[in-house]
Structure formats: structure tokens, C-alpha cells
Write an enzyme that holds these catalytic residues in place. Structure first.
Site, PDB file in Angstrom:
ATOM      1  N   GLY A  79       0.799  -1.134   0.005  1.00  0.00           N
ATOM      2  CA  GLY A  79       0.138  -0.095   0.052  1.00  0.00           C
ATOM      3  C   GLY A  79       0.867   1.413   0.170  1.00  0.00           C
ATOM      4  O   GLY A  79       2.188   1.170   0.086  1.00  0.00           O
ATOM      5  N   GLY A  81       0.301   5.429   1.204  1.00  0.00           N
ATOM      6  CA  GLY A  81      -0.643   6.404   1.878  1.00  0.00           C
ATOM      7  C   GLY A  81       0.090   7.758   1.809  1.00  0.00           C
ATOM      8  O   GLY A  81       1.175   7.931   1.384  1.00  0.00           O
ATOM      9  N   GLY A  84       3.619   7.901   3.640  1.00  0.00           N
ATOM     10  CA  GLY A  84       4.755   6.755   3.409  1.00  0.00           C
ATOM     11  C   GLY A  84       4.248   5.416   2.661  1.00  0.00           C
ATOM     12  O   GLY A  84       2.952   5.417   2.180  1.00  0.00           O
ATOM     13  N   VAL A  86       3.499   1.180   2.730  1.00  0.00           N
ATOM     14  CA  VAL A  86       3.365   0.030   3.537  1.00  0.00           C
ATOM     15  C   VAL A  86       3.908  -1.196   3.086  1.00  0.00           C
ATOM     16  O   VAL A  86       3.437  -1.342   2.028  1.00  0.00           O
ATOM     17  CB  VAL A  86       1.563  -0.029   3.670  1.00  0.00           C
ATOM     18  CG1 VAL A  86       1.414  -1.048   4.865  1.00  0.00           C
ATOM     19  CG2 VAL A  86       1.153   1.408   4.198  1.00  0.00           C
ATOM     20  N   ASP A 197     -11.458  11.057  10.873  1.00  0.00           N
ATOM     21  CA  ASP A 197     -11.152  10.871   9.235  1.00  0.00           C
ATOM     22  C   ASP A 197     -11.721   9.321   9.199  1.00  0.00           C
ATOM     23  O   ASP A 197     -11.417   8.311   8.365  1.00  0.00           O
ATOM     24  CB  ASP A 197      -9.924  10.775   9.009  1.00  0.00           C
ATOM     25  CG  ASP A 197      -9.805  10.773   7.365  1.00  0.00           C
ATOM     26  OD1 ASP A 197     -10.820  11.175   6.934  1.00  0.00           O
ATOM     27  OD2 ASP A 197      -8.535  10.393   6.892  1.00  0.00           O
TER      28      ASP A 197
END
Length: 397
Positions: A79, A81, A84, A86, A197
């Protein structure tokens, strides 16, 4: 009245007694102040000691993380984001982990980073993604989380094929799991945390499709008696933010309740609130659900793939709860404690919902809209966040 020869007048005697009493009281107050100050200093030292112990117990060597992720190889990347990349990793004991390697422009110093790790480490609940540790060496700032097998809710919910894997029992389980996680943040943890969020991409699913709330990058901690706060920096995700936050910068536990309501309606319909278009009948998912509710046709908003697996009473009650959560006035929205009770007890009578906040794009103002779109396109870092984990894009394997 004068005293006899060689005696002391009554006025002088009273003055002496009053002086002694005042002196004793001041002495007692001063002593109490010193004791209180010493106790606070001792408590601070204790907290610092405990914090240092937590830091030491959670700290990983960089060489261990490099070995676990095959030196942060592209094959291990799962991933990306706003803060940074993942990576999936495997520790020497065989445990799978999710490794968040923060970008060097994240804006945090080493002490701030460690303080926030200690903070998030205190949040332990089965419906929250669990922090396992961190690594802080040289320029590297790394967060280590439990690995959650089934990616995020949006990966399934908004995919025409994969949403079929989410039958009604699974979706109902996910709704209740999210509610438990938020209730813990608001009421049952050592801290009072406002997530700010909540959205489908921040709800991860484990191997049994249990929901785990993730990404505390925008979270704020409230004091015990604090009910709301204001900010000049409105940062979040369009379609999930409450109107009082998007327009005025006011946020509270009821802001999270609003986001939860949007999540519930999205889970039932299989449609995104921010991308909902339904001819001239309604501009967004909330107004669509509201109009169908008033017309006594609530089940028409249900995802057609649920046909054959749903409970009419459960779906209708969830729509009802979702509409209560997205009411325009935050004071009329239920707390998460009440929401959780509503979800788990049919003996609780639900009030009739009021008109929801119609979150059409023209209702939030051009300036606010541009600000939100700017955030979503750049995923700006938040220096006052609780931590910086943000698994917002997960690659299919």
C-alpha cells in the site's frame, strides 16, 4: 473596654488570636501546595518512567525490519498512503506485520514520534488496528502494525464483483464492529479520542471479516470534560465530514457519529456518498436515503446483491440508525453509546430522524470545497496528529 493594670486589652488579644489563626491557615495552605507540587512531580516522573518502559518494549531494530520486509522490496509493498509506503513483513517468530515507513518530510522529530507511539500503544481493542512497535534509527521513522489480511472495506464494498462477497450477515457484523471501535475511542479507552477521518478506506478487515478502525493521522485527544474543539485547518475526506466541521471547523464526538452514519448508509447501499448520482430524485446518498424513508420505501436503497441474505428488520433498523447519525443538528445525533445500544437491543425505541445534512457540493462553499479537494489530492501531513499511519491505498495481490 480597657484591661486592668498590667493586663492586655481585649482588642490586642483578639488581634493576636486572629494573627495566629491566619498564620496557621497560611502554613497549612502552603504545606498542602508543596505536597501537591511534590506529588505532581512524582507522578510526572512515574509517567516518564512508564513511558520510557513502553518505548523500550516497542522498539525494533532497523535490521530486523529490513529482514522482515526483504529490505523494503517492491514485492512486499502492499500500500501507499499520504505519509509513506506500507510493506508486508514477517518477523522471525513467523508473525505477519504491516510496516509503515514514514516519508522523511513527515515533519516530526524523534521525541515527538516516540511520544505519539506511546500514546497510540495505549489504544488496545479488537476493533482497532493494533500497534506492535516502531523503529527509529537515523532518518528512518517506522511504525509496525498487526497485519490485516483482507485489506480495506472499500476494496470490497465498491467493486461490482467483490461486493457480492459481503452478504448481509457480514455487513451487519462490520457495522457493529465499527460501532464498538468508535465507542472505545470516545468512552472506554484511557484517552478520549476523536478520529476525524472515518471512511471505508480506513476500515480494515481481518481474515474473519471483522472490522478494525485504522489511520489515526487526523485524530485529536479531548480532555475528560471537553465536548468540542475548533480548528482553522479543516482537513478530512469529502462526503464523510459533518457540516459543522466542514463549514465552521467545529468538531466533537458527534462529528465521528456523523461519519459513522455515512458509513452505515454506504455499507447498506454499496454506493459512495461523494459519488452518488440518482437522476433528479436526490443529489447525494443521504438525501436519497431520507426521501425513501419519508416515502416509506427505505429498502429500495439496499444493494441488490444482498437479495436473499438480508433481514428486513435489521436492514430497516440500520437505515434508521444511519439517518439518526447524519442529522444536521449535532445535538440531535445519538452518542456512540446509544448507537451501540440501538444496534444490539430491539427493546430500544428509535426516535424519528430529522432531515439530514444534505452534503451537496454547493452547500459547503467554494473555498471549503477547494481546501478539501486539495487535501485529498496531496494527502498533506498533519503535525498535530496522534500518529501518522495511513493505509489509504491497498494493492490487490
Amino acid at each position: 473596654m480597657n484591661a486592668g493594670k498590667g493586663g492586655i486589652s481585649s482588642q490586642v488579644l483578639i488581634a493576636i488570636i486572629v494573627s495566629i489563626v491566619v498564620f496557621v491557615l497560611l502554613f497549612i495552605i502552603g504545606l498542602c501546595f508543596l505536597i501537591s507540587k511534590a506529588k505532581k512531580k512524582y507522578d510526572t516522573l512515574q509517567e516518564d518512567t512508564i513511558g520510557n518502559e513502553i518505548v523500550q518494549s516497542l522498539q525494533y531494530d532497523l535490521i530486523t525490519i529490513q529482514a522482515a520486509t526483504n529490505n523494503f522490496s517492491e514485492e512486499n509493498k502492499i500500500g501507499k498512503g499520504g505519509f509513506g509506503d506500507v510493506y508486508k513483513g514477517t518477523l522471525p517468530n513467523g508473525q505477519d506485520i504491516a510496516v509503515k515507513r514514514l516519508s522523511q518530510n513527515s515533519g516530526q522529530g524523534a521525541e515527538e514520534f516516540k511520544n505519539e507511539v506511546v500514546l497510540v500503544a495505549k489504544l488496545q481493542h479488537r476493533n482497532l488496528v493494533r500497534l506492535l512497535g516502531f523503529c527509529l534509527e537515523g532518518e528512518e521513522k517506522i511504525l509496525i502494525y498487526e497485519f490485516v489480511a483482507n485489506k480495506s472495506l472499500d476494496y470490497f464494498l465498491f467493486d461490482p464483483e467483490k461486493q457480492k462477497e459481503l452478504d448481509w450477515p457480514i455487513r451487519y457484523q462490520i457495522v457493529r464492529g465499527i460501532a464498538r471501535g468508535i465507542l472505545y475511542l470516545h468512552q472506554d479507552s484511557q484517552l478520549r479520542v476523536i478520529h476525524r477521518d472515518l471512511k471505508t478506506s480506513n476500515i480494515l478487515l481481518d481474515e474473519e471479516m471483522n472490522a478494525k478502525v485504522s489511520d489515526f493521522g487526523l485524530a485529536r485527544i479531548f480532555g475528560v470534560n471537553q465536548t468540542q474543539a475548533n480548528t482553522d485547518r479543516v482537513i478530512g475526506t469529502y462526503g464523510y465530514m459533518s457540516p459543522e466541521y466542514a463549514i465552521h471547523g467545529h468538531f466533537s464526538v458527534k462529528s465521528d457519529v456523523f461519519s459513522f452514519g455515512v458509513l452505515v448508509l454506504e455499507i447498506i447501499s454499496g454506493k459512495k456518498n461523494s459519488e452518488f448520482y440518482h437522476s433528479d430524485y436526490a443529489d447525494d446518498l443521504l438525501s436519497y436515503a431520507w426521501k425513501l424513508w419519508k416515502d416509506e420505501r427505505p429498502l429500495e436503497m439496499m444493494d441488490p446483491t444482498l437479495e436473499g441474505s438480508y433481514s428486513r428488520n435489521e436492514v430497516t433498523r440500520c437505515i434508521h440508525i444511519g439517518l439518526l447519525c447524519v442529522q444536521e443538528d449535532p445535538n440531535t445525533r445519538p452518542s456512540m453509546a446509544i448507537v451501540f445500544l440501538m444496534l444490539n437491543s430491539y427493546s430500544v425505541t428509535l426516535p424519528f430522524p430529522q432531515k439530514p445534512a444534505f452534503f451537496a457540493r454547493n452547500s459547503i462553499g467554494t473555498t471549503t470545497q477547494k481546501r478539501l479537494e486539495s487535501y485529498q489530492s496531496t494527502n498533506m501531513s498533519i503535525p498535530s496528529s496522534v500518529n501518522e499511519v495511513s493505509i489509504t491505498e491497498l494493492y490487490p495481490r
